[in-house]
Design a protein around this motif. Structure first.
Motif, mmCIF file in Angstrom:
data_model
loop_
_atom_site.group_PDB
_atom_site.id
_atom_site.type_symbol
_atom_site.label_atom_id
_atom_site.label_comp_id
_atom_site.label_asym_id
_atom_site.label_seq_id
_atom_site.Cartn_x
_atom_site.Cartn_y
_atom_site.Cartn_z
ATOM 1 N N SER A 1 -8.101 11.383 -94.974
ATOM 2 C CA SER A 1 -9.027 10.257 -94.836
ATOM 3 C C SER A 1 -8.471 9.004 -95.495
ATOM 4 C CB SER A 1 -10.405 10.614 -95.375
ATOM 5 O OG SER A 1 -10.352 10.782 -96.755
ATOM 6 N N ARG A 2 -7.720 9.164 -96.594
ATOM 7 C CA ARG A 2 -7.081 7.988 -97.219
ATOM 8 C C ARG A 2 -6.073 7.353 -96.247
ATOM 9 N NH1 ARG A 2 -10.393 8.175 -100.364
ATOM 10 N NH2 ARG A 2 -10.401 8.597 -102.600
ATOM 11 N N SER A 3 -5.266 8.194 -95.620
ATOM 12 C CA SER A 3 -4.264 7.664 -94.685
ATOM 13 C C SER A 3 -4.951 6.976 -93.514
ATOM 14 C CB SER A 3 -3.375 8.787 -94.166
ATOM 15 O OG SER A 3 -2.797 9.480 -95.229
ATOM 16 N N TYR A 4 -6.037 7.587 -93.048
ATOM 17 C CA TYR A 4 -6.802 7.005 -91.937
ATOM 18 C C TYR A 4 -7.285 5.606 -92.318
ATOM 19 C CZ TYR A 4 -9.931 7.091 -87.900
ATOM 20 O OH TYR A 4 -10.536 6.823 -86.710
ATOM 21 N N GLU A 5 -7.875 5.510 -93.514
ATOM 22 C CA GLU A 5 -8.393 4.216 -93.983
ATOM 23 C C GLU A 5 -7.284 3.174 -94.064
ATOM 24 O OE1 GLU A 5 -10.396 4.776 -97.698
ATOM 25 O OE2 GLU A 5 -11.845 6.117 -96.768
ATOM 26 N N ALA A 6 -6.140 3.585 -94.612
ATOM 27 C CA ALA A 6 -5.024 2.635 -94.757
ATOM 28 C C ALA A 6 -4.629 2.082 -93.396
ATOM 29 C CB ALA A 6 -3.840 3.319 -95.413
ATOM 30 N N ASN A 7 -4.613 2.960 -92.382
ATOM 31 C CA ASN A 7 -4.197 2.506 -91.058
ATOM 32 C C ASN A 7 -5.253 1.641 -90.392
ATOM 33 O OD1 ASN A 7 -1.485 3.512 -90.238
ATOM 34 N ND2 ASN A 7 -2.365 5.370 -91.072
ATOM 35 N N VAL A 8 -6.536 1.927 -90.665
ATOM 36 C CA VAL A 8 -7.593 1.066 -90.137
ATOM 37 C C VAL A 8 -7.440 -0.335 -90.721
ATOM 38 C CG1 VAL A 8 -10.071 0.639 -90.149
ATOM 39 C CG2 VAL A 8 -9.237 2.915 -89.691
ATOM 40 N N GLU A 9 -7.117 -0.377 -92.016
ATOM 41 C CA GLU A 9 -6.930 -1.648 -92.686
ATOM 42 C C GLU A 9 -5.789 -2.448 -92.049
ATOM 43 O OE1 GLU A 9 -7.458 -1.137 -97.032
ATOM 44 O OE2 GLU A 9 -5.826 -2.588 -97.091
ATOM 45 N N VAL A 10 -4.707 -1.742 -91.773
ATOM 46 C CA VAL A 10 -3.553 -2.397 -91.131
ATOM 47 C C VAL A 10 -3.979 -2.963 -89.780
ATOM 48 C CG1 VAL A 10 -1.316 -1.984 -90.076
ATOM 49 C CG2 VAL A 10 -1.804 -1.046 -92.306
ATOM 50 N N LEU A 11 -4.753 -2.185 -89.027
ATOM 51 C CA LEU A 11 -5.215 -2.633 -87.699
ATOM 52 C C LEU A 11 -6.060 -3.892 -87.804
ATOM 53 C CD1 LEU A 11 -6.334 0.347 -85.476
ATOM 54 C CD2 LEU A 11 -4.674 -1.406 -85.007
ATOM 55 N N THR A 12 -7.024 -3.898 -88.734
ATOM 56 C CA THR A 12 -7.891 -5.081 -88.866
ATOM 57 C C THR A 12 -7.087 -6.296 -89.269
ATOM 58 O OG1 THR A 12 -8.812 -3.579 -90.518
ATOM 59 C CG2 THR A 12 -10.345 -4.955 -89.345
ATOM 60 N N THR A 13 -6.136 -6.084 -90.195
ATOM 61 C CA THR A 13 -5.307 -7.212 -90.632
ATOM 62 C C THR A 13 -4.495 -7.756 -89.474
ATOM 63 O OG1 THR A 13 -5.098 -6.054 -92.722
ATOM 64 C CG2 THR A 13 -3.702 -7.949 -92.400
ATOM 65 N N ALA A 14 -3.888 -6.851 -88.692
ATOM 66 C CA ALA A 14 -3.067 -7.291 -87.560
ATOM 67 C C ALA A 14 -3.923 -8.075 -86.568
ATOM 68 C CB ALA A 14 -2.434 -6.087 -86.885
ATOM 69 N N ARG A 15 -5.163 -7.612 -86.379
ATOM 70 C CA ARG A 15 -6.038 -8.312 -85.430
ATOM 71 C C ARG A 15 -6.333 -9.730 -85.906
ATOM 72 N NH1 ARG A 15 -11.781 -5.956 -84.587
ATOM 73 N NH2 ARG A 15 -12.079 -7.218 -86.441
ATOM 74 N N SER A 16 -6.648 -9.862 -87.208
ATOM 75 C CA SER A 16 -6.979 -11.209 -87.680
ATOM 76 C C SER A 16 -5.749 -12.112 -87.671
ATOM 77 C CB SER A 16 -7.636 -11.145 -89.058
ATOM 78 O OG SER A 16 -6.766 -10.599 -89.988
ATOM 79 N N LEU A 17 -4.582 -11.527 -87.934
ATOM 80 C CA LEU A 17 -3.355 -12.342 -87.875
ATOM 81 C C LEU A 17 -3.128 -12.854 -86.463
ATOM 82 C CD1 LEU A 17 -0.625 -10.624 -90.054
ATOM 83 C CD2 LEU A 17 -1.988 -12.630 -90.551
ATOM 84 N N LEU A 18 -3.362 -11.977 -85.478
ATOM 85 C CA LEU A 18 -3.170 -12.392 -84.086
ATOM 86 C C LEU A 18 -4.155 -13.485 -83.694
ATOM 87 C CD1 LEU A 18 -2.354 -9.179 -82.097
ATOM 88 C CD2 LEU A 18 -1.095 -11.305 -82.071
ATOM 89 N N GLN A 19 -5.400 -13.312 -84.143
ATOM 90 C CA GLN A 19 -6.400 -14.333 -83.812
ATOM 91 C C GLN A 19 -6.013 -15.673 -84.398
ATOM 92 O OE1 GLN A 19 -9.984 -12.513 -85.172
ATOM 93 N NE2 GLN A 19 -10.611 -11.920 -83.115
ATOM 94 N N ARG A 20 -5.538 -15.625 -85.641
ATOM 95 C CA ARG A 20 -5.121 -16.844 -86.312
ATOM 96 C C ARG A 20 -3.928 -17.470 -85.576
ATOM 97 N NH1 ARG A 20 -4.480 -20.658 -87.634
ATOM 98 N NH2 ARG A 20 -4.198 -21.841 -89.536
ATOM 99 N N THR A 21 -3.027 -16.612 -85.117
ATOM 100 C CA THR A 21 -1.840 -17.115 -84.413
ATOM 101 C C THR A 21 -2.227 -17.817 -83.113
ATOM 102 O OG1 THR A 21 -0.720 -15.180 -85.273
ATOM 103 C CG2 THR A 21 0.465 -16.459 -83.669
ATOM 104 N N LEU A 22 -3.258 -17.263 -82.449
ATOM 105 C CA LEU A 22 -3.680 -17.866 -81.185
ATOM 106 C C LEU A 22 -4.312 -19.234 -81.410
ATOM 107 C CD1 LEU A 22 -5.199 -14.784 -79.368
ATOM 108 C CD2 LEU A 22 -3.106 -16.002 -78.807
ATOM 109 N N GLN A 23 -4.748 -19.490 -82.636
ATOM 110 C CA GLN A 23 -5.426 -20.752 -82.903
ATOM 111 C C GLN A 23 -4.501 -21.858 -83.381
ATOM 112 O OE1 GLN A 23 -8.392 -19.483 -85.594
ATOM 113 N NE2 GLN A 23 -9.726 -18.676 -84.003
ATOM 114 N N VAL A 24 -3.208 -21.568 -83.447
ATOM 115 C CA VAL A 24 -2.274 -22.596 -83.915
ATOM 116 C C VAL A 24 -2.308 -23.787 -82.961
ATOM 117 C CG1 VAL A 24 0.170 -23.149 -84.174
ATOM 118 C CG2 VAL A 24 -0.734 -21.065 -85.154
#
Lengths: 135, 139
Positions: B113-136
């Motif tokens: 479950s710890r590993s699962y959480e870590a990967n969910v976190e990575v996914l959310t971060t990647a999503r927000s980075l992409l959204q931010r990139t689209l707004q440049v």
């Protein structure tokens, strides 16, 4: 006036690309946190950026003929960085060298760097727009 | 930017692998108290084997998703206990129970479950980075 967009943005676009690459690499490390024999990998951001920007400290070969070989790097290829192996702080029995805490910290750090570079890029774009707009 | 898109693939593969692991832990825990008349019929604890996948389209790239290479049975022999009155007892009066260590399974569950959480976190971060990139350049 001679306006070159490449010059206007400087190293920022390459920096963003390299940071995206590093984010993916760190995500891969985190994904393989429980895979036996997986070796954690990373690369040096500054070295890769220097290579992409042609500022690497390797010496240039002088060429006097078009058929001479050069050691200049193809910019598109430079984005495939030399991956290094992380030295594990503690050996594990299954041969996995991923330290989840370290990887998470590195990922968070890389995210911050990515965001700040993006912010700089954004400012650069808006200042260019301001310069181009009539008013 | 395609690198950030590939994070979705990599992390999603890890989420799948970890949830399979969580499933086997659940199965082991659920069957910890089952009994049988013969060692062959006794439930065997299951373990998942993880394996790194090299992306075929991009063998030199940095995307290294993970997959479940297989689910194997535990090699521990079932534990016989002498209980002649048990409905599953064989002719000699023995009942067989799987050699499942519940503490071990719990530790396995926490790790998954710890590993699962870590990967969910990575996914959310990647999503927000992409959204931010689209707004440049929007503002």
């Amino acid at each position: 006036m001679n306006l070159s967009l490449d010059k206007a943005f400087g190293v920022l676009p390459s920096a963003v690309l390299i940071k995206a690459r590093r984010a993916e690499l760190l995500a891969s490390n985190l994904a393989n946190v429980d895979t036996p024999n997986y070796k954690s990998r990373d690369f040096h951001f500054t070295e890769v950026l220097a290579e992409v920007e042609g500022m690497g400290n390797r010496m240039k070969l002088s060429t006097t003929h078009a058929n001479h070989l050069t050691n200049e790097i193809d910019k598109s290829k430079a984005l495939e960085p030399d991956l290094l192996y992380r030295i594990p702080a503690q050996p594990s029995l299954d041969g996995n060298t991923v330290d989840p805490q370290l990887e998470r910290a590195a990922f968070a750090e890389n995210t911050m760097h990515y965001q700040s570079t993006l912010e700089f890029l954004d400012r650069r774009v808006s200042s260019l727009r301001k310069a181009l707009s009539k008013e | 930017m395609s690198d950030l898109f590939r994070i979705f693939n990599t992390s999603a593969s890890a989420l799948t692998a970890q949830s399979v692991r969580l499933n086997t832990v659940a199965s082991n825990m659920a069957n910890a108290a089952t009994t049988a008349s013969t060692p062959e019929d006794t439930y065997r604890a299951k373990h998942v084997l993880f394996q790194t996948v090299i992306d075929q389209e991009d063998p030199k790239g940095v995307a290294m998703p993970v997959r479940v290479a297989g689910i194997v049975d535990d090699k521990c022999e079932p534990i016989p206990t002498y209980e002649p009155n048990h409905p599953h007892a064989n002719e000699e009066g023995y009942v067989f129970r799987p050699a499942i260590n519940v503490v071990e399974e719990m530790a396995n569950m926490m790790s998954a479950s710890r590993s699962y959480e870590a990967n969910v976190e990575v996914l959310t971060t990647a999503r927000s980075l992409l959204q931010r990139t689209l707004q440049v350049g929007r503002s």
